[in-house]
Design a protein around this motif. Structure first.
Motif, PDB file in Angstrom:
ATOM      1  N   UNK A 187     -44.369   6.257 -23.521  1.00 14.59           N
ATOM      2  CA  UNK A 187     -42.887   6.613 -24.332  1.00 14.59           C
ATOM      3  C   UNK A 187     -43.474   6.759 -25.829  1.00 14.59           C
ATOM      4  N   UNK A 242     -47.041   2.522 -23.353  1.00 17.53           N
ATOM      5  CA  UNK A 242     -46.293   1.144 -23.906  1.00 17.53           C
ATOM      6  C   UNK A 242     -46.496   0.003 -22.876  1.00 17.53           C
ATOM      7  N   UNK A 245     -41.415  13.799 -19.417  1.00 16.98           N
ATOM      8  CA  UNK A 245     -40.653  14.571 -20.196  1.00 16.98           C
ATOM      9  C   UNK A 245     -41.296  15.015 -21.734  1.00 16.98           C
ATOM     10  N   UNK A 283     -28.739  14.659 -12.862  1.00 13.49           N
ATOM     11  CA  UNK A 283     -28.923  13.492 -13.362  1.00 13.49           C
ATOM     12  C   UNK A 283     -27.598  12.575 -12.935  1.00 13.49           C
ATOM     13  N   UNK A 326     -36.274   4.779 -27.754  1.00 13.00           N
ATOM     14  CA  UNK A 326     -37.134   5.777 -26.620  1.00 13.00           C
ATOM     15  C   UNK A 326     -37.908   5.440 -25.647  1.00 13.00           C
ATOM     16  N   UNK A 327     -38.006   4.028 -25.544  1.00 18.73           N
ATOM     17  CA  UNK A 327     -38.983   3.619 -24.476  1.00 18.73           C
ATOM     18  C   UNK A 327     -38.331   3.788 -22.793  1.00 18.73           C
ATOM     19  N   UNK A 328     -37.255   4.074 -22.837  1.00 16.52           N
ATOM     20  CA  UNK A 328     -36.733   4.611 -21.618  1.00 16.52           C
ATOM     21  C   UNK A 328     -36.385   6.070 -21.451  1.00 16.52           C
ATOM     22  N   UNK A 329     -36.953   6.780 -22.241  1.00 16.02           N
ATOM     23  CA  UNK A 329     -36.549   8.046 -22.397  1.00 16.02           C
ATOM     24  C   UNK A 329     -36.652   8.884 -21.156  1.00 16.02           C
ATOM     25  N   UNK A 330     -37.650   8.625 -20.438  1.00 12.89           N
ATOM     26  CA  UNK A 330     -37.971   9.727 -19.133  1.00 12.89           C
ATOM     27  C   UNK A 330     -37.113   9.359 -18.079  1.00 12.89           C
ATOM     28  N   UNK A 331     -36.569   8.206 -17.949  1.00 16.05           N
ATOM     29  CA  UNK A 331     -35.843   7.794 -16.816  1.00 16.05           C
ATOM     30  C   UNK A 331     -34.481   7.542 -17.177  1.00 16.05           C
ATOM     31  N   UNK A 332     -34.252   6.236 -17.463  1.00 17.43           N
ATOM     32  CA  UNK A 332     -32.695   5.927 -17.931  1.00 17.43           C
ATOM     33  C   UNK A 332     -32.058   6.740 -18.688  1.00 17.43           C
ATOM     34  N   UNK A 333     -32.919   7.312 -19.809  1.00 21.76           N
ATOM     35  CA  UNK A 333     -32.475   7.852 -20.939  1.00 21.76           C
ATOM     36  C   UNK A 333     -32.633   7.048 -22.229  1.00 21.76           C
ATOM     37  N   UNK A 334     -31.775   7.725 -23.147  1.00 25.55           N
ATOM     38  CA  UNK A 334     -32.117   7.237 -24.487  1.00 25.55           C
ATOM     39  C   UNK A 334     -30.441   6.725 -24.943  1.00 25.55           C
ATOM     40  N   UNK A 364     -27.235  10.807 -20.113  1.00 24.93           N
ATOM     41  CA  UNK A 364     -28.514   9.885 -20.173  1.00 24.93           C
ATOM     42  C   UNK A 364     -28.333   9.380 -21.909  1.00 24.93           C
TER      43      UNK A 364
END
Lengths: 441, 478
Positions: free
Chosen positions: A36, A41, A167, A354, B262-270, B392
């Protein structure tokens, strides 16, 4: 003989002749390298070994599971279950054990991927989106499954898989892509990154459009989500038993361009070649020219519905969830992406859905949103990126006769709302899809 | 167990980790499901294992194993370090880590009857009888489930923490599904997917399933012939459990600091929230007071220390409509410059601890539900969640409920089916104008919150009482 067979062998010795018994073990090594803000991370690695014991005696069934550290002694583990079986109620849907003749020997000694290999793929992905914010993961799995039962069945299998998914984000947009394979060496992280980066760049500064009914072209992930909902909620024979399945066997329920096959026997298919009952799985037509021909069955559902068992029993949870198809392959068509776009007078391209949820199981009306790359198509060209839309649409109707204009000519593993590695799908061009809300609600 | 943990931690530190902590868990579960008066699933499981994490540079390395031999523990510590070190191929800024008090302590969930010591026959009978009654009353498919978890957890850190906790959780529910001509309708109690709390068998006994079977069976059938929920913009009154899920989705996830960073941006979202708006952003009306409180007796996300050794605490999240707080861990708090909130937990020994909602609840107001209905001229009262979906950023949501009632001129006049509502988070919460009082404040629990990769299931709590929202878009259909 490997160590896992020895563990099961010790347990087998404790099983009295007077009961029907099934012993299963799942040994897994899984690892996931997560990134991320364009750096790694979280980086995790896990080894697990779980044992599942089912005993059926005098019409009653008991199930126990422990990981091997939880089993103080084989004798005690089996005795606890035997001592408790009298407390169990009658099991009226017990469908017996898989026969000895179904035994399958698929165990292989495979080596797991290491964190450096995963990190290298992450690097390859991230560098394709210079200046953008990257997030995602690279994961690898190595699973060994062993099953023995008192019918004399001895089955085993090994499966490996690897995924890259990520992404790129700009201040106003995001783009995603995904790949899956049996082996990490077969993943092209650079190509995956290129696709995600292009979608993110092209999606910048989206406009809002009015909700309504639109012609749509759905990307691989969006198609995968529609099919996984139909698989889990519709084609699952347990849904049929519960009166919740929308699937009508042997009827022209879907467009004739829809051909869905379960392909566990294919060399590129991810997952085990046997189901959780230890029976060999076979390639199976599920929907042919728009006509569904079977549900996904377990031992219990096939007995209850008096239909042939398709061997789709799910791992680890007995068959409480019913049958799940895990090697679904939607047949490719012959229309490439450019031709799909150029055939649309006014419509929308959606890369990914989604947070989809079923409003009604029988009509399969589902609500959800778009993300990571959506565009307005006008007069055969992508003209503008578009923002958030909410759809409320029957997934059954979305694939109904006449609504599928064309099927894409390229297929790949796509992620879905229920996980990865289960569906290989092309893009779809649909005549109508119902959007009920926009950015402002 | 502490000795075993310290072997692994010493190994990680001597390998070069800046910080390391580890947990050994003995996790027991009992799951019972019944359908139409028969048991559908009865399973007991037990897992024992170790999870160790090591911080190296900008990344956590985490390794978990079932093998608690000395050799394996040493190897696990090294692996956690090596996994973290491999992240250097794509590294970022060094991850800071906030200090918390170093404690040696222990805690057990207060409970009256350990559910694992109650006869499984008694538990099975409760479900069999409840579902049999509903089936006899005309339900097409009556179902029920009970779940119990007993988790013993030993935690040590390279800073000297030694904490033992025994968390006991109990929950379940019943539902009646009626199948009509091309549709299904369902009614559930205490809420959809069941109600879960920390505590023992007494939690289940307090639900009194038998008092609700007739209502569920009748209402699920009545819904089949009820009119569709009207479409339009009108007042929405939400029952407590639906409001709890609304809080979970549109507040709880949005305030998770790992998402904001932003640590979850790719999956759960921001999240739609940005840290520079903390203490300024208007989240909702002045009636909106949200706290995250991991100390509430009996609520599902109640404990004494989180999985980083930070004490459980009460953190103000929204005060009189203004956003004031986040859910944080020791790393995310250090980055954001806030105090660590004690909100990091893992789903078992084999998962990396991450920011998780505690009991994120809406403090009660001053009205009663009766007063809310009496003061509503034109609206819909909705009960019990049936579907939920949100974007998200946690802004654009749509919820469906099991049952709705038309409210006209202060009175409930008609039951309606397939009620849905949709909205945008700050506008929706800004329209909350009536809130029920503490007499109707319930510690709702959500046992199935998915987040993270690899996937983790979290247990979260959401105290809430019914509330009214003006000018809401209702009745969205496909």
């Amino acid at each position: 003989m490997n160590i896992w067979k020895e563990v099961l062998g010790d347990l087998q010795k404790q099983i009295p002749n007077s009961v029907e018994c099934e012993l299963k073990m799942m040994h897994s090594k899984s690892a996931l390298t997560r990134f991320a803000n364009s750096h790694i991370h979280q980086n995790v690695d896990e080894e697990s070994a779980d044992v599942f014991l089912t005993i059926h005696k005098d019409g009653k069934t008991i199930s126990r599971s422990k990981n091997i550290t939880g089993i103080k002694s084989s004798k005690e583990f089996v005795k606890e279950a035997l001592d408790s079986i009298d407390e169990s109620p009658k099991d009226t849907t017990w469908a017996g054990l898989t026969s000895k003749s179904e035994s399958y020997e698929g165990f292989q000694e495979l080596h797991e991927a290491n964190p450096e290999e995963r990190a290298n793929l992450v690097r390859d992905f991230v560098k394709e989106g210079e200046g953008m914010n990257a997030a995602g993961y690279c994961s690898t799995y190595l699973n060994n499954f062993f099953i023995w039962n008192t019918n004399g069945l001895n089955s085993s299998d090994t499966s490996s898989s690897a995924f890259i998914d990520g992404i790129f984000r700009t201040d106003t947009s995001a783009g995603s892509s995904h790949r899956g394979a049996v082996n990490i060496n077969n993943l092209d992280a650079s190509q995956t990154g290129k696709e995600a980066a292009k979608l993110a760049v092209d999606s910048q500064n989206p406009i809002d459009i009015d909700p309504g009914k639109y012609e749509v072209i759905l990307g691989h992930e969006a198609v995968s989500t529609i099919l996984v909902f139909l698989s889990v909620y519709g084609l699952n024979a347990k849904s049929k038993i519960d009166g919740m399945s929308p699937i009508l066997l042997n009827e022209n329920q879907f467009d004739e361009k829809i051909n869905l096959i379960d392909t566990p026997e294919d060399s590129e298919s991810i997952g085990f070649k046997i189901d959780a009952s230890g029976a060999k799985k076979y390639n199976l037509e599920i929907i042919k020219n728009g006509v569904p021909s079977t549900y996904f069955h377990t031992r219990r559902t096939s007995k209850e519905l008096n239909m042939e068992n398709t061997h789709h029993e799910f791992f680890g949870v007995d068959d409480y969830f019913g049958g799940i198809g895990t090697n679904l392959n939607l047949d490719k068509g012959n229309v490439n992406h450019s031709d799909m776009i150029s055939s649309v007078k006014k419509g929308i391209y959606i890369n990914e859905f989604w947070y989809c949820r079923v409003l009604d199981p029988i009509t399969q009306v589902v609500t959800g949103l778009n993300r990571n790359g959506s565009f307005l198509i006008e007069n055969g060209k992508i003209t503008k990126p578009i923002g958030r839309l909410r759809f409320t649409q029957s997934f059954i109707k979305s694939l109904s006769p006449g609504n599928v204009i064309s099927v894409g000519d390229k297929s790949r593993y796509a992620d879905s709302e229920f996980g990865e590695g289960m569906l290989k799908v092309p893009k779809l061009h649909l005549k109508e899809f119902n959007f009920t809300g926009g950015v402002s609600g | 167990m502490f000795d075993l943990l310290n072997i692994a931690i010493d190994s990680a530190i001597s390998s070069g980790a800046k910080y390391s902590d580890a947990r050994i868990l003995v996790s027991k579960s009992r799951n019972i499901a019944a359908k139409n008066g028969e048991v559908e699933n009865f399973n007991e499981s037990e897992k024992i294992g170790l999870g160790i994490r090591a911080l190296v540079g900008s990344s956590w390395g985490f390794y978990s194993t079932y093998d608690l031999s000395r050799e394996s523990l040493i190897s696990s510590g090294k692996k956690a370090f090596e996994i973290a070190k491999a992240s250097a191929v794509v590294s970022g800024k060094e991850t800071p880590f906030a200090d918390v008090p170093v404690v040696q302590d222990e805690y057990t969930t207060p409970h009256e009857e350990n559910p694992f010591k109650v006869s499984s026959t008694e538990q099975i009978d409760l479900l069999v009888n409840s579902t049999e009654q509903m089936k006899k009353l005309g339900s097409s498919r009556s179902s029920g489930r009970l779940d119990f978890w007993d988790t013993e957890k030993w935690f040590c850190s390279s800073q000297g923490h030694e904490i033992f906790q025994n968390i006991i959780e109990s929950g379940g529910g019943i539902s009646s599904l009626s199948v009509g001509d091309g549709e299904t309708q369902i009614r559930s109690y205490p809420q959809s997917f069941g109600e879960y709390r920390t505590g023992g068998w007494e939690v289940i006994k307090s639900f009194e399933f038998g008092k609700h079977t007739q209502r569920l069976a009748e209402e699920s059938q009545r819904l089949l012939v009820a009119p569709q929920c009207p479409e339009g913009v009108m007042d929405l009154i939400l029952e407590g459990s639906q409001l709890a899920l609304q809080i979970h989705e549109s507040v709880g996830h949005a305030i998770e600091l790992d998402r904001i960073l932003g640590w979850e941006a790719a999956y759960a979202g921001t999240s739609h929230l940005e840290l520079d708006k903390l203490n300024k952003h208007r989240y909702g009306s002045e009636l909106m007071n949200i706290v995250a409180d991991a100390t509430l007796p009996g609520a599902l996300a109640t404990f004494k220390y989180d999985d980083e050794g930070t004490p459980a605490q009460r953190v103000e999240i929204v005060k009189e409509g203004i956003w004031t707080g986040v859910l944080s861990g020791r790393d995310s708090a250090a980055i954001a410059g806030v105090k660590p909130g004690g909100m990091v937990r893992a789903d078992g020994f084999s998962r990396l601890p991450m920011v998780r909602m505690t009991n994120v609840g809406l403090l009660p107001g001053e009205s009663s539900l009766e007063e809310i209905i009496e003061s509503t001229d034109n609206g819909i009262y909705m009960e019990t969640n049936r579907s939920w979906s949100i974007d998200d950023l946690r802004l654009n949501f749509q919820f469906g409920c099991e049952a709705g009632w038309v409210v006209k001129n202060g009175k409930i006049i008609d039951m309606v089916k397939n009620p849905t509502y949709t909205g945008i988070t700050p506008e929706f919460w800004g329209n909350m104008d009536m809130l029920a009082n503490e007499n109707e404040w319930v510690f709702w629990g959500t046992p199935n919150c998915g987040k993270g990769q690899p996937s983790q299931i979290g247990h979260t709590g959401h105290p809430a009482s019914p509330a009214r929202f003006k000018n809401t878009r209702i009745g969205v259909r496909g």
